[in-house]
Design a protein around this motif. Structure first.
Motif, mmCIF file in Angstrom:
data_model
loop_
_atom_site.group_PDB
_atom_site.id
_atom_site.type_symbol
_atom_site.label_atom_id
_atom_site.label_comp_id
_atom_site.label_asym_id
_atom_site.label_seq_id
_atom_site.Cartn_x
_atom_site.Cartn_y
_atom_site.Cartn_z
ATOM 1 N N ASN A 151 0.423 -0.691 0.047
ATOM 2 C CA ASN A 151 0.235 0.352 -0.225
ATOM 3 C C ASN A 151 0.935 1.189 0.080
ATOM 4 O OD1 ASN A 151 -2.111 -1.150 -0.288
ATOM 5 N ND2 ASN A 151 -2.169 -1.549 2.759
ATOM 6 N N SER A 152 1.642 1.080 0.455
ATOM 7 C CA SER A 152 3.487 2.745 0.512
ATOM 8 C C SER A 152 3.699 2.536 -0.713
ATOM 9 C CB SER A 152 3.214 1.757 1.444
ATOM 10 O OG SER A 152 3.267 1.798 2.650
ATOM 11 N N PHE A 153 3.715 1.732 -1.609
ATOM 12 C CA PHE A 153 4.620 1.980 -3.456
ATOM 13 C C PHE A 153 3.607 1.111 -4.190
ATOM 14 C CE2 PHE A 153 7.299 0.867 0.350
ATOM 15 C CZ PHE A 153 8.156 1.527 0.113
ATOM 16 N N LYS A 154 4.490 2.592 -5.321
ATOM 17 C CA LYS A 154 3.627 2.377 -6.883
ATOM 18 C C LYS A 154 4.885 1.946 -7.843
ATOM 19 C CE LYS A 154 1.122 4.213 -10.851
ATOM 20 N NZ LYS A 154 0.290 2.910 -10.890
ATOM 21 N N ILE A 155 4.735 1.212 -8.453
ATOM 22 C CA ILE A 155 5.805 0.552 -9.150
ATOM 23 C C ILE A 155 5.780 1.228 -11.048
ATOM 24 C CG2 ILE A 155 7.789 -0.877 -10.194
ATOM 25 C CD1 ILE A 155 6.684 -3.151 -7.932
ATOM 26 N N SER A 156 7.098 2.025 -11.186
ATOM 27 C CA SER A 156 6.798 2.660 -12.191
ATOM 28 C C SER A 156 6.957 1.491 -13.278
ATOM 29 C CB SER A 156 7.071 3.634 -12.808
ATOM 30 O OG SER A 156 8.299 4.305 -11.632
ATOM 31 N N LEU A 157 8.462 1.143 -12.914
ATOM 32 C CA LEU A 157 8.619 0.360 -14.112
ATOM 33 C C LEU A 157 9.594 -0.951 -13.967
ATOM 34 C CD1 LEU A 157 10.134 0.660 -17.263
ATOM 35 C CD2 LEU A 157 12.384 2.231 -15.719
ATOM 36 N N LEU A 158 9.737 -1.773 -14.060
ATOM 37 C CA LEU A 158 10.549 -2.938 -13.780
ATOM 38 C C LEU A 158 11.542 -3.289 -15.109
ATOM 39 C CD1 LEU A 158 8.702 -5.045 -11.990
ATOM 40 C CD2 LEU A 158 9.814 -3.539 -11.576
ATOM 41 N N THR A 159 12.769 -3.987 -15.611
ATOM 42 C CA THR A 159 13.465 -4.163 -16.568
ATOM 43 C C THR A 159 14.210 -5.713 -16.300
ATOM 44 O OG1 THR A 159 15.516 -3.795 -15.894
ATOM 45 C CG2 THR A 159 14.151 -1.866 -16.603
ATOM 46 N N ALA A 160 14.368 -5.824 -17.573
ATOM 47 C CA ALA A 160 14.918 -7.145 -17.270
ATOM 48 C C ALA A 160 15.475 -7.843 -19.201
ATOM 49 C CB ALA A 160 14.294 -8.459 -17.755
ATOM 50 N N ASN A 161 16.635 -8.636 -18.880
ATOM 51 C CA ASN A 161 17.446 -8.575 -20.372
ATOM 52 C C ASN A 161 16.657 -9.553 -20.734
ATOM 53 O OD1 ASN A 161 19.412 -8.595 -22.213
ATOM 54 N ND2 ASN A 161 20.536 -10.128 -20.582
ATOM 55 N N LYS A 162 16.562 -11.043 -20.145
ATOM 56 C CA LYS A 162 15.927 -12.228 -20.653
ATOM 57 C C LYS A 162 14.943 -13.053 -20.351
ATOM 58 C CE LYS A 162 20.868 -13.427 -23.197
ATOM 59 N NZ LYS A 162 21.359 -14.875 -23.241
ATOM 60 N N ASN A 163 15.034 -12.625 -18.795
ATOM 61 C CA ASN A 163 13.842 -13.318 -18.113
ATOM 62 C C ASN A 163 12.925 -13.057 -18.343
ATOM 63 O OD1 ASN A 163 12.194 -14.913 -16.557
ATOM 64 N ND2 ASN A 163 14.504 -14.710 -14.825
ATOM 65 N N ARG A 193 2.847 -1.118 -15.808
ATOM 66 C CA ARG A 193 2.226 -0.896 -16.717
ATOM 67 C C ARG A 193 3.432 -0.637 -17.044
ATOM 68 N NH1 ARG A 193 -1.825 -3.192 -17.662
ATOM 69 N NH2 ARG A 193 -1.402 -3.982 -15.666
ATOM 70 N N ASN A 194 4.536 -1.240 -16.889
ATOM 71 C CA ASN A 194 5.729 -0.361 -18.374
ATOM 72 C C ASN A 194 6.807 -1.252 -18.053
ATOM 73 O OD1 ASN A 194 4.740 2.082 -19.369
ATOM 74 N ND2 ASN A 194 4.599 2.456 -17.583
ATOM 75 N N VAL A 195 7.234 -2.026 -18.712
ATOM 76 C CA VAL A 195 8.342 -3.033 -18.581
ATOM 77 C C VAL A 195 9.359 -2.085 -19.475
ATOM 78 C CG1 VAL A 195 7.155 -4.970 -17.164
ATOM 79 C CG2 VAL A 195 7.683 -4.584 -19.903
ATOM 80 N N ILE A 196 11.118 -2.808 -19.892
ATOM 81 C CA ILE A 196 11.908 -2.956 -20.832
ATOM 82 C C ILE A 196 12.447 -4.191 -20.546
ATOM 83 C CG2 ILE A 196 13.851 -1.895 -21.694
ATOM 84 C CD1 ILE A 196 12.810 1.334 -20.173
ATOM 85 N N ILE A 197 12.413 -4.077 -21.714
ATOM 86 C CA ILE A 197 13.111 -6.045 -21.850
ATOM 87 C C ILE A 197 14.182 -6.046 -22.419
ATOM 88 C CG2 ILE A 197 13.401 -8.246 -23.001
ATOM 89 C CD1 ILE A 197 9.373 -7.924 -22.407
ATOM 90 N N THR A 198 15.503 -5.989 -22.544
ATOM 91 C CA THR A 198 16.782 -5.586 -23.586
ATOM 92 C C THR A 198 17.080 -5.935 -24.748
ATOM 93 O OG1 THR A 198 18.219 -5.674 -21.609
ATOM 94 C CG2 THR A 198 17.411 -3.862 -21.874
ATOM 95 N N ASP A 199 17.418 -7.931 -24.027
ATOM 96 C CA ASP A 199 17.400 -8.698 -25.007
ATOM 97 C C ASP A 199 16.733 -8.555 -26.128
ATOM 98 O OD1 ASP A 199 18.745 -11.576 -26.202
ATOM 99 O OD2 ASP A 199 17.290 -12.237 -25.928
#
Length: 392
Positions: A27-39, A53-59
Motif C-alpha cells: 500500500n506504500s508503493f507504486k512501481i512505474s517500471l521493471l526491467t530485465a534482459n532475457k527473463n 504498466r511499463n517494462v523494458i526487455i533489452t534482449d
C-alpha cells in the motif's frame, strides 16, 4: 500518496530482494517500471503481481517473443532505455539500479534525471564512471545511496560526520570460498569449489571475483570514489564470518563498527526507509559471532591480486575500465574451462601492466561512450592476445 519506484534489473537477486520488501508494504508503493534482459517470464509474473504498466526487455529475441504476451495484460513493453522520457510523466521518488556489469552504465546514467533518489548496486558504473555520474547527480539534485553492504554500512555510519575526521576506513572481506585452500592447490581447483561461497548466495561470476579478492579491490575503488578518500586511507581486513561489514577509525580516537546479518535485505530496506514502510524483522544480535570476530591482515601471497591496489591511479581515469573488462573476460574463460584459476590471476597481473593498457592511467573519461568504446576495444584485444594462450 504512494512512493513511485522504478527497478532496473528486477529479475536479479537485488531486484527480487527489493520486491520482497515491497510486497510486505504494497500500500506504500507504486512501481512505474521493471526491467530485465532475457527473463521475460519472471518479469511478467512480477509485473502482474505488482500491477506494473511499463517494462523494458533489452534482449531482442526475448523482447520479440514476449511483447504480444505482455500486450494481452495491457503492459507496455519497450526494448530500449531511451524510452525513459516516454515512460515517466514525472520524477520517481526512488530508483534501484541493479543491472549487472557495464550493461547497467547507460540506464544508470540516463535515469538519474528521472528520480529524486537512486540506490546503485551496479558497481561497474561507480568504478568506471563515478566522475560522470557525480556531475549528473548534482545537476538534477538526485540523492545517491550505495547498496553494497560495505559501502552502505560506511554511508550509514558517516551520516552527520565530517569526512575530514576519518583517519582510516576498513572494509572487511570473508576471504571467499578458497580462504582455507593452500596456494599450491589452486592450480587444480575445481569450478564447483570456486563458486561455492560460504556466507553469501551469489552468482558464479561474483563468486569467482570473491575468491580472487578482485571484488574487494573493486570495493576499495568504489569507497575511494564515493567517500572522496585516498587509497592510503583504505584497508582490507579478512573477517570470515561476514558479520562486520566495515569499521571506521576517526582522528579523534573514536571507532565505529558496522555489523548486520549476511542478507542484502538489510541495506536494501534501509535505502527505502525514508518512505512509509513497515519495520524490518531482523535477527537478534549474534553474541557468538561478536565474541569470535577473527580479524586478520590480508596476505598478498595468498591473494596476489591485492597488489593491484598499488597500480591504481589516484585520479579519475579509464584504467578502471581496463581492469574491470580484462577481469570479466578472464573470468568467462575460467568458467568455460579455457584457463585455470592460477592462469586467471597471473594473466590479469601481467595484462594490466602491459604497454597497451598502462597508457589509460593518464586518460580521464569525459563521457559514457569513452568507457563503452574502450570496453569493446579491450574485449577484442583480449580475445586475440598472445598472453591468453601462453603458459606461465
Amino acid at each position: 500518496m504512494k512512493t513511485q519506484i522504478a527497478i532496473l534489473g528486477s529479475t536479479g537477486s537485488i531486484g527480487k530482494s527489493l520486491l520482497k520488501i515491497i510486497s510486505r508494504n504494497k500500500n506504500s508503493f507504486k512501481i512505474s517500471l521493471l526491467t530485465a534482459n532475457k527473463n521475460y517470464k519472471l518479469l511478467l509474473n512480477q509485473a502482474i503481481k505488482f500491477n506494473v504498466r511499463n517494462v523494458i526487455i533489452t534482449d531482442s529475441d526475448s523482447y520479440n517473443i514476449s511483447k504480444n504476451i505482455f500486450k494481452q495484460y495491457r503492459i507496455r513493453t519497450y526494448n530500449n532505455f531511451k524510452y525513459f522520457k516516454k515512460i515517466f510523466s514525472k520524477k520517481n521518488d526512488y530508483v534501484m539500479s541493479s543491472i549487472v556489469g557495464l550493461d547497467g552504465l547507460i540506464p544508470t546514467f540516463e535515469i538519474i534525471k528521472f528520480t529524486n533518489r537512486i540506490a546503485i548496486a551496479n558497481k561497474e558504473s561507480i568504478i568506471c564512471a563515478w566522475n560522470i555520474l557525480a556531475k549528473e547527480l548534482k545537476k538534477y539534485k538526485t540523492q545517491f545511496i550505495p547498496v553494497d553492504s560495505e559501502h552502505f554500512s560506511v554511508w550509514y555510519a558517516l551520516k552527520g560526520t565530517c569526512l575530514n575526521n576519518v583517519d582510516k576506513l576498513y572494509l572487511t572481506a570473508s576471504g571467499g570460498p578458497l580462504l582455507k585452500t593452500s596456494f599450491k592447490e589452486l592450480d587444480k581447483i575445481k569450478i564447483k569449489k570456486i563458486i561455492n561461497h560460504p556466507n553469501w548466495k551469489m552468482g558464479k561470476k561474483i563468486s569467482v571475483d570473491s575468491s580472487t579478492m578482485i571484488n574487494k579491490i573493486f570495493e576499495v575503488i568504489e569507497a575511494k570514489k564515493i567517500f572522496n578518500l585516498s587509497y592510503k586511507d583504505l584497508e582490507i581486513i579478512i573477517h570470515p564470518k561476514s558479520y562486520i561489514h566495515a569499521f571506521i577509525k576517526f582522528k579523534d580516537g573514536m571507532i565505529k563498527i558496522i555489523a548486520h546479518e549476511t542478507t542484502m535485505e538489510i541495506p536494501i530496506y534501509n535505502t527505502l526507509k525514508y518512505h512509509n514502510i513497515n519495520k524490518l524483522k531482523s535477527k537478534k544480535i549474534d553474541l557468538k559471532k561478536l565474541n569470535n570476530l577473527n580479524f586478520s591482515k590480508i596476505s598478498s601471497k595468498k591473494f596476489p591480486l591485492i597488489k593491484i591496489i598499488n597500480e591504481l591511479p589516484n585520479s579519475e581515469t579509464l584504467f578502471e575500465t581496463v581492469l574491470v573488462t580484462i577481469n570479466d573476460e578472464l573470468v568467462k574463460l575460467l568458467l568455460n574451462k579455457k584457463i585455470t584459476y592460477l592462469d586467471l590471476i597471473k594473466k590479469l597481473l601481467k595484462l594490466i601492466t602491459s604497454k597497451e593498457f598502462v597508457e589509460y592511467k593518464f586518460i580521464e573519461p569525459k563521457k559514457i561512450n569513452d568507457i563503452l568504446d574502450l570496453n569493446k576495444k579491450i574485449k577484442s584485444v583480449i580475445q586475440n592476445h598472445d598472453i591468453i594462450y601462453k603458459k606461465f
